[in-house]
Design an enzyme around this catalytic site. Structure first.
Site, short mmCIF file in Angstrom:
data_model
loop_
_atom_site.label_atom_id
_atom_site.label_comp_id
_atom_site.label_asym_id
_atom_site.label_seq_id
_atom_site.Cartn_x
_atom_site.Cartn_y
_atom_site.Cartn_z
CE1 TYR A 1 -3.72 2.45 0.46
CE2 TYR A 1 -2.52 3.27 2.37
CZ TYR A 1 -3.55 3.41 1.46
OH TYR A 1 -4.39 4.49 1.52
CG ASP B 1 5.71 4.01 0.92
OD1 ASP B 1 5.97 4.73 1.91
OD2 ASP B 1 4.56 3.83 0.49
CE LYS C 1 0.59 5.14 8.18
NZ LYS C 1 0.65 4.33 6.99
C1 PLP Z 1 0.03 4.78 5.56
C2 PLP Z 1 0.87 4.55 4.37
C3 PLP Z 1 0.84 5.42 3.26
C4 PLP Z 1 -0.17 6.53 3.14
O1 PLP Z 1 -0.01 7.52 4.11
P1 PLP Z 1 -1.24 8.50 4.45
O2 PLP Z 1 -0.65 9.48 5.39
O3 PLP Z 1 -2.30 7.62 5.03
O4 PLP Z 1 -1.67 9.11 3.17
C5 PLP Z 1 1.74 5.22 2.24
N1 PLP Z 1 2.63 4.21 2.28
C6 PLP Z 1 2.68 3.35 3.31
C7 PLP Z 1 3.71 2.28 3.31
C8 PLP Z 1 1.79 3.47 4.37
O5 PLP Z 1 1.82 2.59 5.37
#
Ligand code: PLP
Length: 427
Positions: free
Chosen positions: A142, A237, A265
């Site tokens: 994701y 990511d 985060k």
């Molecule tokens: C949570 C998450 C996102 C998206 O971040 P948001 O602040 O919810 O838009 C992207 N990549 C990873 C790996 C994530 O866990």
């Protein structure tokens, strides 16, 4: 009727599904969602005054737990001098200097407002830099909800059983090529079939949105090599892994270099923040220096920067924080495995750093294919039992548990007791 139920009823009338983000609706665990009143340290309290030990921590940002006093003080101190200026502040320079100091291969950084925005911008940058259109992502990973990444996506998309979203232009989806996590051959094949067309490979260095799945030995190194051979960029990511599995994230933990790194985060200490960074040569392609346009009215917001800067500073200055939470996670993961064995339940526990997942599956979970074999009905019973006994874990089979520095001995003791009770009831 509980107050949470009443709020959910009212919310459903004016908010799709009663929530502002899908997994909060608790659909896959067949119960009404919690509405939270307040939190402190390792605990959250719902609108009805029930206390839970929180193993989600807002899906990762709160690595020091809720309402860390130093962060609260820093935010308070900042907020009285203005919420936003639309102009630069010293704090933005400070946090950028700090991140460049602690993250390998990040010489410049651009702040945005969410992980989604960080990824969306990083992909544009990779395409602008290479002059190529196609990107490779992995099934079950994701990367937020930008169009090109909602193809075979993890997290809420997977939980809802719809890893491909409606509303994505087919032509857009065509430029997102899907490979299998932990399978280098699947990546090699895509590179061969799309010679000189791939701008980048984007990967969660530890997959954590189809449950936690560690990269196999050589997988990340192999991606690095394939990207180099094909002159494509490698994007890590690190929205979950950044500042968590090691201070410098997965690059430091696994010793593999990325070209662009995305954050979210933890970087905002609980405020809405994202960022992407990399080598100067790549980052200087962004406007206003370069021609890859990206902007944000509230980017680098002073209050968000104050929270993020304080949290990152604390992680840098006290090396015990990350080593302690990693050790605690390893300890409870082992306890969980013993209990699973004792009651002879079909379940697997994966753990990397302070991330843990329990999959109700018979075989080892090392890929998307093995993860989705997990029994979601069993997970739902397990989740409900944990929650009814005061332990809040993510309401989905395909998410991680996040250990924070606020969790203490008593929290782990209670977790293990409730885990044993919940597992024993599954038989
Ligand atoms: C949570 C998450 C996102 C998206 O971040 P948001 O602040 O919810 O838009 C992207 N990549 C990873 C790996 C994530 O866990």
């Amino acid at each position: 009727m509980s107050l949470s139920d009443e709020l959910f009823g009212r919310g459903k009338k004016v908010m799709p599904g009663g929530v502002n983000s899908p997994v909060r609706a608790f659909g896959s665990v067949e119960r009404n969602p919690l509405f939270i009143e307040k939190a402190s340290g390792s605990k959250i309290y719902d609108a009805d005054g029930n206390e839970y030990i929180d193993f989600v921590n807002s899906w990762g940002p709160l690595i020091l737990g809720h309402c860390n006093q130093d962060i609260v003080e820093s935010v308070k101190h900042t907020i009285i001098n203005g919420f936003s200026f639309g102009l630069s502040t010293e704090r933005e320079v400070l946090i950028a200097e700090l991140i460049c100091e602690i993250v390998p291969n990040v010489e410049m950084i651009r702040m945005v407002n969410s992980g989604t925005e960080a990824v969306m911008s990083a992909l544009r940058l990779a395409r602008g830099f290479t002059g190529r259109d196609k990107v490779i992502k992995f099934e079950g990973c994701y990367h937020g909800h930008c169009d090109s990444m909602l193809v075979k996506a993890g997290s809420g998309a997977l939980t809802s059983g719809e890893p491909d979203s409606a509303g994505i232009i087919k032509a857009t989806a065509k430029y997102t090529l899907i490979a299998e996590y932990n399978n280098l051959e699947s990546v090699e094949k895509l590179f061969k079939e799309n010679k000189d067309e791939i701008a980048c490979v984007i990967v969660e260095p530890v997959a954590a949105n189809m449950g936690v799945i560690p990269p196999k030995e050589g997988f990340l190194e192999g991606l690095r090599k394939l990207c180099d051979e094909n002159k494509a960029l490698l994007i890590f990511d690190e929205v979950i892994t950044g500042f968590r599995i090691a201070l410098g994230g997965a690059q430091e933990y696994f010793g593999v270099s990325a070209d662009i790194v995305t954050f979210g985060k933890i970087i905002g200490g609980g405020m809405p923040v994202g960022a992407y960074g990399g080598k100067r040569e790549i980052m200087e392609r962004i406007s206003p220096v370069g021609n890859v346009y990206q902007a944000g009215t509230l980017s680098g917001n002073p209050i968000a920067m104050a929270a993020g800067y304080k949290q990152l500073t604390m992680l840098r200055d006290n090396k015990d924080i990350l080593s302690t939470i990693n050790m605690n996670a390893e300890y409870i993961a082992n306890e969980m495995r013993c209990i699973i064995e004792k009651y002879n339940v079909s379940a697997q526990v994966n753990q990397v750093g302070s991330l843990i997942s329990v999959f109700f599956a018979e075989e080892e979970v090392d890929s998307y294919k093995t993860a989705v074999k997990s029994d979601k009905k069993v997970f739902s019973r397990f989740f409900n039992s944990m929650l009814d006994n005061g332990i809040y874990i993510a309401p989905s089979q395909f998410e991680a548990m996040f250990i924070s520095f606020a969790h203490e001995g008593g929290d782990f003791k209670k977790f293990i007791e409730v885990f044993e009770k919940s597992i024993s009831e599954l038989r």
